[in-house]
Design an enzyme around this catalytic site. Sequence first.
Site, PDB file in Angstrom:
ATOM      1  N   LYS A  22      40.071 -33.883   7.691  1.00 22.97           N
ATOM      2  CA  LYS A  22      39.713 -32.682   8.475  1.00 22.97           C
ATOM      3  C   LYS A  22      38.510 -31.993   7.839  1.00 22.97           C
ATOM      4  CE  LYS A  22      42.037 -28.681   7.774  1.00 22.97           C
ATOM      5  NZ  LYS A  22      41.201 -27.501   7.496  1.00 22.97           N
ATOM      6  N   ASN A  23      38.553 -31.818   6.517  1.00 25.25           N
ATOM      7  CA  ASN A  23      37.510 -31.031   5.858  1.00 25.25           C
ATOM      8  C   ASN A  23      36.216 -31.792   5.635  1.00 25.25           C
ATOM      9  OD1 ASN A  23      39.266 -28.950   5.994  1.00 25.25           O
ATOM     10  ND2 ASN A  23      39.870 -29.017   3.845  1.00 25.25           N
ATOM     11  N   ARG A  92      37.936 -19.971  11.380  1.00 24.06           N
ATOM     12  CA  ARG A  92      37.006 -19.233  10.550  1.00 24.06           C
ATOM     13  C   ARG A  92      35.991 -20.163   9.875  1.00 24.06           C
ATOM     14  NH1 ARG A  92      36.382 -19.939   6.040  1.00 24.06           N
ATOM     15  NH2 ARG A  92      35.240 -17.993   5.816  1.00 24.06           N
ATOM     16  N   CYS A 116      41.458 -14.794   7.045  1.00 24.91           N
ATOM     17  CA  CYS A 116      42.556 -15.555   7.656  1.00 24.91           C
ATOM     18  C   CYS A 116      43.780 -15.292   6.794  1.00 24.91           C
ATOM     19  CB  CYS A 116      42.207 -17.041   7.690  1.00 24.91           C
ATOM     20  SG  CYS A 116      42.262 -17.773   6.064  1.00 24.91           S
ATOM     21  N   ARG A 121      38.273 -14.373   2.850  1.00 27.72           N
ATOM     22  CA  ARG A 121      37.313 -15.468   3.129  1.00 27.72           C
ATOM     23  C   ARG A 121      35.882 -14.918   3.287  1.00 27.72           C
ATOM     24  NH1 ARG A 121      40.498 -19.889   4.780  1.00 27.72           N
ATOM     25  NH2 ARG A 121      38.802 -21.209   4.146  1.00 27.72           N
ATOM     26  N   PRO A 122      35.347 -14.231   2.295  1.00 29.01           N
ATOM     27  CA  PRO A 122      33.986 -13.703   2.390  1.00 29.01           C
ATOM     28  C   PRO A 122      32.958 -14.828   2.503  1.00 29.01           C
ATOM     29  CG  PRO A 122      34.785 -13.586   0.144  1.00 29.01           C
ATOM     30  CD  PRO A 122      35.948 -14.000   0.978  1.00 29.01           C
ATOM     31  N   ILE A 123      31.749 -14.486   2.975  1.00 29.80           N
ATOM     32  CA  ILE A 123      30.687 -15.502   3.056  1.00 29.80           C
ATOM     33  C   ILE A 123      29.432 -15.008   2.345  1.00 29.80           C
ATOM     34  CG2 ILE A 123      31.541 -16.592   5.174  1.00 29.80           C
ATOM     35  CD1 ILE A 123      29.401 -14.984   6.703  1.00 29.80           C
ATOM     36  N   ASP A 124      29.599 -14.120   1.357  1.00 31.67           N
ATOM     37  CA  ASP A 124      28.452 -13.576   0.633  1.00 31.67           C
ATOM     38  C   ASP A 124      27.624 -14.674  -0.040  1.00 31.67           C
ATOM     39  OD1 ASP A 124      30.963 -13.673  -0.856  1.00 31.67           O
ATOM     40  OD2 ASP A 124      29.758 -13.069  -2.577  1.00 31.67           O
ATOM     41  N   ASP A 305      44.692 -26.743  -1.756  1.00 31.75           N
ATOM     42  CA  ASP A 305      45.385 -27.094  -0.513  1.00 31.75           C
ATOM     43  C   ASP A 305      46.710 -27.805  -0.762  1.00 31.75           C
ATOM     44  OD1 ASP A 305      42.327 -27.834   1.339  1.00 31.75           O
ATOM     45  OD2 ASP A 305      43.293 -25.960   0.751  1.00 31.75           O
ATOM     46  N   ILE A 327      41.963 -20.105  -6.783  1.00 34.90           N
ATOM     47  CA  ILE A 327      40.901 -20.203  -5.770  1.00 34.90           C
ATOM     48  C   ILE A 327      41.006 -19.122  -4.709  1.00 34.90           C
ATOM     49  CG2 ILE A 327      39.852 -21.704  -4.013  1.00 34.90           C
ATOM     50  CD1 ILE A 327      39.465 -22.831  -6.801  1.00 34.90           C
ATOM     51  N   ARG A 397      46.923 -27.458  12.911  1.00 35.43           N
ATOM     52  CA  ARG A 397      45.484 -27.350  12.608  1.00 35.43           C
ATOM     53  C   ARG A 397      45.043 -28.465  11.656  1.00 35.43           C
ATOM     54  NH1 ARG A 397      44.147 -22.632   9.643  1.00 35.43           N
ATOM     55  NH2 ARG A 397      42.229 -23.814   9.520  1.00 35.43           N
TER      56      ARG A 397
HETATM   57  C1  EPZ Z   1      37.185 -25.143   2.085  1.00 36.71           C
HETATM   58  O1  EPZ Z   1      37.262 -23.775   2.446  1.00 36.71           O
HETATM   59  C2  EPZ Z   1      38.316 -25.827   2.833  1.00 36.71           C
HETATM   60  N1  EPZ Z   1      38.108 -25.686   4.274  1.00 36.71           N
HETATM   61  C3  EPZ Z   1      39.646 -25.198   2.438  1.00 36.71           C
HETATM   62  O2  EPZ Z   1      40.678 -25.924   3.106  1.00 36.71           O
HETATM   63  C4  EPZ Z   1      39.832 -25.364   0.929  1.00 36.71           C
HETATM   64  O3  EPZ Z   1      41.028 -24.733   0.549  1.00 36.71           O
HETATM   65  C5  EPZ Z   1      38.639 -24.730   0.196  1.00 36.71           C
HETATM   66  O4  EPZ Z   1      37.410 -25.316   0.674  1.00 36.71           O
HETATM   67  C6  EPZ Z   1      38.718 -24.941  -1.310  1.00 36.71           C
HETATM   68  O5  EPZ Z   1      38.783 -26.308  -1.592  1.00 36.71           O
HETATM   69  C7  EPZ Z   1      37.229 -26.526   4.881  1.00 36.71           C
HETATM   70  O6  EPZ Z   1      36.596 -27.363   4.252  1.00 36.71           O
HETATM   71  C8  EPZ Z   1      37.099 -26.368   6.369  1.00 36.71           C
HETATM   72  P1  EPZ Z   1      35.374 -22.009  -0.615  1.00 36.71           P
HETATM   73  P2  EPZ Z   1      36.039 -22.773   2.046  1.00 36.71           P
HETATM   74  O7  EPZ Z   1      34.150 -21.475  -0.007  1.00 36.71           O
HETATM   75  O8  EPZ Z   1      34.752 -23.476   2.186  1.00 36.71           O
HETATM   76  C9  EPZ Z   1      35.521 -17.540  -2.245  1.00 36.71           C
HETATM   77  C10 EPZ Z   1      42.626 -26.189   4.373  1.00 36.71           C
HETATM   78  O9  EPZ Z   1      43.791 -25.859   4.179  1.00 36.71           O
HETATM   79  N2  EPZ Z   1      34.217 -17.377  -1.590  1.00 36.71           N
HETATM   80  O10 EPZ Z   1      35.285 -23.092  -1.641  1.00 36.71           O
HETATM   81  O11 EPZ Z   1      36.234 -21.508   2.795  1.00 36.71           O
HETATM   82  C11 EPZ Z   1      36.651 -17.661  -1.221  1.00 36.71           C
HETATM   83  O12 EPZ Z   1      37.083 -16.373  -0.810  1.00 36.71           O
HETATM   84  C12 EPZ Z   1      41.500 -25.222   4.062  1.00 36.71           C
HETATM   85  O13 EPZ Z   1      42.253 -27.318   4.805  1.00 36.71           O
HETATM   86  C13 EPZ Z   1      33.504 -16.196  -1.791  1.00 36.71           C
HETATM   87  O14 EPZ Z   1      33.943 -15.301  -2.494  1.00 36.71           O
HETATM   88  O15 EPZ Z   1      36.376 -22.536   0.515  1.00 36.71           O
HETATM   89  C14 EPZ Z   1      37.714 -18.404  -1.973  1.00 36.71           C
HETATM   90  O16 EPZ Z   1      38.428 -17.467  -2.756  1.00 36.71           O
HETATM   91  C15 EPZ Z   1      42.024 -23.881   3.559  1.00 36.71           C
HETATM   92  N3  EPZ Z   1      32.316 -16.046  -1.155  1.00 36.71           N
HETATM   93  C16 EPZ Z   1      36.907 -19.338  -2.883  1.00 36.71           C
HETATM   94  O17 EPZ Z   1      35.572 -18.808  -2.931  1.00 36.71           O
HETATM   95  C17 EPZ Z   1      31.780 -17.021  -0.357  1.00 36.71           C
HETATM   96  O18 EPZ Z   1      30.664 -16.834   0.187  1.00 36.71           O
HETATM   97  C18 EPZ Z   1      36.850 -20.767  -2.380  1.00 36.71           C
HETATM   98  O19 EPZ Z   1      36.209 -20.750  -1.160  1.00 36.71           O
HETATM   99  C19 EPZ Z   1      32.515 -18.211  -0.168  1.00 36.71           C
HETATM  100  C20 EPZ Z   1      33.735 -18.372  -0.788  1.00 36.71           C
END
Ligand code: EPZ
Length: 417
Positions: A22-23, A92, A116, A121-124, A305, A327, A397
């Site tokens: 999926k990812n 998201r 979620c 889930r910030p995107i900063d 995960d 995480i 999902r």
């Molecule tokens: C991906 O999410 C996966 N989703 C998640 O899988 C997975 O848990 C995660 O990576 C970690 O491996 C997809 O690939 C679609 P991150 P993502 O950005 O990209 C913080 C599942 O169950 N962060 O690595 O959103 C964030 O809040 C899903 O299949 C910021 O602070 O993960 C989190 O605490 C759930 N600012 C941490 O980093 C940002 O701009 C990890 O987030 C981005 C992230």
Amino acid sequence: MSRIVIAGGNILEGEVNVNGAKNAVLPILAATILNGGINVIHNCPELKDVSASLQILEFLGCEVKRQGKTIIVDSSNIKDYRVPEQLMREMRSSVIFLGSIISKCRKAVLSYPGGCEIGPRPIDLHLKALRQLGIKINEAHGYIYCDAARIDANDINLNFPSVGATENIILAAVMANGTTIIRNVAKEPEIVDLQDYLNAMGAKISGAGTSVIKIEGVEKLHDVEHTVIPDRIEGSTYLAAAAITGGTVKITNVNPEHLQAVLAALRECGCKIYVEKNTITLSRTSTLQPVDVIRTLPYPGFPTDMQAPMMSVLTLARGTSIISETIFENRFKHVEELMRMGADIMVDGRVAVIRGVEKLTGANVNAMDLRGGAALVIAGLAAEGSTVIEGVHHIDRGYEKIEDKLRLLGADIKRVD
Ligand code: EPZ
């Protein structure tokens, strides 16, 4: 709303085929916008999150069709650069379209993805890096407005190896002017799969799977055909199911290299693991043992995960285990539901202490998020009596026909609409 009903106690035996990841397929579907042509993608799982991405592609003007596990996307007539709120709210992680739409259209308007169940889930990190590529970004009224007359390469350092941010930067830089370097990137196998997909399209990317990725901007990208890597989390989930019931299960079409941290934890629990080229067999005949500490970490560390599914296994271990969720901010929503089934778990911030109990008992429980829902299914397989799981849409999902696959392994499980 569907429910899953499990009569626990059956031992799982048999083989289960693992779907495409999926990812990996989600960022690859976002990338199909870039070549303005034909994209043939094999080994695509049939999941709600995949359907949500296909809806976005069609909204943008792509022609999409599915033939079994193959998805064909024709992106030659992109007619929009906006993703409406209701499609963004569906999933998201649609924020991953930001990089590819900007790359292709030099404009993008997306509604803020929002949080979620597992955290805000910030995107900063995404936005900071995209601005370093010269992209103008305004955030207002719950929307992100992006403009990029030019996209200029840069040397970017991520404060955290965010999976999504890494993917968005790659997608935004693939046709930039010059060579972009990104440091402290996520090293997940899904990033490598995205690199392979884009390079098959004519991109010039190297370093995925390491901490530094180099992207040489190109003018044009062409048609592509690709097979998505196996889903390491789906495969790990079925191994955890066999671990809790004490059976022997072989998962096929996997890349064992991608599951090493999970295999190590399962071995520490007392499971026997036999690895071949693209299959893994787990059997557990002795008592489940506790694991001293599981700390979720970026790849190749233990995957966040698998934190919830592994916690279910540990509820029946002969001793106390500790899980530290480093995480996500709020990824213990399954704990209360497991406690309704008799688990003995104490949570303090991002640390959970799991004291093994003699048995779990079936109960009515709620899936609050995707992997937490999978954890409840795993617990239900071993619980005494019947477990009824609400909120199955969360599970759908990320797991294709989970009840069918488990029934094939001998579980007494059904979906009740
Ligand atoms: C991906 O999410 C996966 N989703 C998640 O899988 C997975 O848990 C995660 O990576 C970690 O491996 C997809 O690939 C679609 P991150 P993502 O950005 O990209 C913080 C599942 O169950 N962060 O690595 O959103 C964030 O809040 C899903 O299949 C910021 O602070 O993960 C989190 O605490 C759930 N600012 C941490 O980093 C940002 O701009 C990890 O987030 C981005 C992230």
